[in-house]
Design a protein around this motif. Sequence first.
Motif, mmCIF file in Angstrom:
data_model
loop_
_atom_site.group_PDB
_atom_site.id
_atom_site.type_symbol
_atom_site.label_atom_id
_atom_site.label_comp_id
_atom_site.label_asym_id
_atom_site.label_seq_id
_atom_site.Cartn_x
_atom_site.Cartn_y
_atom_site.Cartn_z
ATOM 1 N N UNK A 6 -24.773 -27.852 -10.755
ATOM 2 C CA UNK A 6 -23.334 -28.327 -10.912
ATOM 3 C C UNK A 6 -22.447 -27.580 -11.279
ATOM 4 N N UNK A 7 -22.937 -26.334 -12.228
ATOM 5 C CA UNK A 7 -22.296 -25.465 -12.893
ATOM 6 C C UNK A 7 -22.073 -24.030 -12.189
ATOM 7 N N UNK A 8 -22.961 -23.814 -10.938
ATOM 8 C CA UNK A 8 -23.106 -22.714 -10.587
ATOM 9 C C UNK A 8 -23.114 -22.642 -8.786
ATOM 10 N N UNK A 9 -22.134 -23.598 -8.407
ATOM 11 C CA UNK A 9 -22.128 -23.869 -6.886
ATOM 12 C C UNK A 9 -21.963 -22.403 -6.058
ATOM 13 N N UNK A 10 -20.948 -21.800 -6.563
ATOM 14 C CA UNK A 10 -20.360 -20.625 -5.710
ATOM 15 C C UNK A 10 -21.611 -19.811 -5.706
ATOM 16 N N UNK A 11 -22.348 -19.273 -6.719
ATOM 17 C CA UNK A 11 -23.424 -18.431 -6.917
ATOM 18 C C UNK A 11 -24.751 -19.070 -6.023
ATOM 19 N N UNK A 12 -24.756 -20.288 -5.904
ATOM 20 C CA UNK A 12 -25.744 -20.932 -5.058
ATOM 21 C C UNK A 12 -25.805 -20.783 -3.693
ATOM 22 N N UNK A 13 -24.377 -21.008 -2.998
ATOM 23 C CA UNK A 13 -24.164 -21.167 -1.877
ATOM 24 C C UNK A 13 -24.631 -19.978 -0.754
ATOM 25 N N UNK A 14 -24.563 -19.047 -1.130
ATOM 26 C CA UNK A 14 -25.049 -17.730 -0.296
ATOM 27 C C UNK A 14 -26.668 -17.864 -0.162
ATOM 28 N N UNK A 15 -27.161 -18.512 -1.338
ATOM 29 C CA UNK A 15 -28.719 -18.620 -1.235
ATOM 30 C C UNK A 15 -29.435 -19.809 -0.930
ATOM 31 N N UNK A 16 -28.617 -20.871 -0.186
ATOM 32 C CA UNK A 16 -28.960 -21.900 0.233
ATOM 33 C C UNK A 16 -30.212 -21.963 0.897
ATOM 34 N N UNK A 17 -30.243 -21.100 1.924
ATOM 35 C CA UNK A 17 -31.438 -21.113 2.748
ATOM 36 C C UNK A 17 -32.899 -20.764 2.172
ATOM 37 N N UNK A 18 -32.886 -19.767 1.170
ATOM 38 C CA UNK A 18 -34.148 -19.579 0.268
ATOM 39 C C UNK A 18 -34.234 -20.868 -0.361
ATOM 40 N N UNK A 19 -33.399 -21.646 -0.897
ATOM 41 C CA UNK A 19 -33.554 -22.676 -1.869
ATOM 42 C C UNK A 19 -33.931 -23.891 -1.175
ATOM 43 N N UNK A 20 -33.502 -24.161 0.169
ATOM 44 C CA UNK A 20 -34.133 -25.140 1.007
ATOM 45 C C UNK A 20 -35.553 -24.908 1.174
ATOM 46 N N UNK A 21 -35.993 -23.645 1.745
ATOM 47 C CA UNK A 21 -36.984 -23.263 1.842
ATOM 48 C C UNK A 21 -38.270 -23.606 0.657
ATOM 49 N N UNK A 22 -37.548 -23.053 -0.509
ATOM 50 C CA UNK A 22 -38.660 -23.730 -1.809
ATOM 51 C C UNK A 22 -38.737 -25.035 -1.898
ATOM 52 N N UNK A 23 -37.453 -25.866 -1.570
ATOM 53 C CA UNK A 23 -37.599 -27.265 -1.756
ATOM 54 C C UNK A 23 -38.540 -27.900 -0.917
ATOM 55 N N UNK A 24 -38.437 -27.374 0.434
ATOM 56 C CA UNK A 24 -39.487 -28.078 1.246
ATOM 57 C C UNK A 24 -40.788 -27.735 1.063
#
Length: 324
Positions: A6-24
Amino acid sequence: MSITIEGSVDYIRPQIGDIVTLICAGLSDSDTAVRRAACMALGCIADELDEEVARYHEKLMPMIFSMTSDSNPTIVKYATNALDCILESMGDASLAYLPQLMERLVALLESGPTEVKPIALSAIGSAAHSSGEAFAPYFNEVVARIKHAMALTGDDDTLALRGVATDTISTVAEAAGRDAFRPHLDECTQLAMQGMEIDSATLRESAFCYVGVMSRVFEGEFAKYLSYIAPQILQTLRMDESSAFGYDSGEDPEMEDDDDMPLGFNTAISDEKEVAADAVGQLFASTTTAFLPYVEEITAELIKLLDHFSDTARKAATVALFTF
């Protein structure tokens, strides 16, 4: 990760692909705790970055569907919440999943865990919003189930479901359009109004959301309900909040200046006032001259709300006044 997003949306946005892979990877883990944490993280990220996460629907949707049938009720809850968040931004991409989606969500609404039913109902609303005209085959069955939920009474969990049903029916109405929903308007509005009479801030907020959306859908046709709705809005805007701070309305509060208020401080009453102010702006825009008999009294209360300690309540009042 789910807590910090919630406090780091702009930082997370460019890394969303890697994060989705981790979540999967977490969603397919054999350990229950890992799957639960992955579901929670997905729900949080989808809530903040719904459009970005929705782009990965081909990877995520089959896994989320599987999680909604998990033996662990907590996992089912978080998976359904993630589904709800993603659906809001899927648009036409949701059509490929609609039959399976509706079958699963209706099953959860019918016989799922108590804490899952409101989320499943909200997800049905998101599915209707995303799919538009393609939702028509499910319209009658869904409306019948929602109307049943709008009439429920009982404990807090039951009233929470009723509140979500009141919200969801307006979403379904907006998706279906006024012609399709018109036969249900009187009954649903009566149920929403009856909810206002129950001692529940949640139901009153849901009812105000309902009238705001429905007035946008039906415009002048909705004016016939103003004689009941306007007094309810005035009642909320005039509510005394002194008890929220532990002093009587006749006493001098310790926090007399807004600068002494905690940052972002809200109460249940301030939340209700905010939703009422949002609704009244939409009601005026939709019903125009029919709303004029109520403008003077409501304007006076909205002006008072401009000095409220809640920034969101002040914002809602400002927007409503500009609408007037």
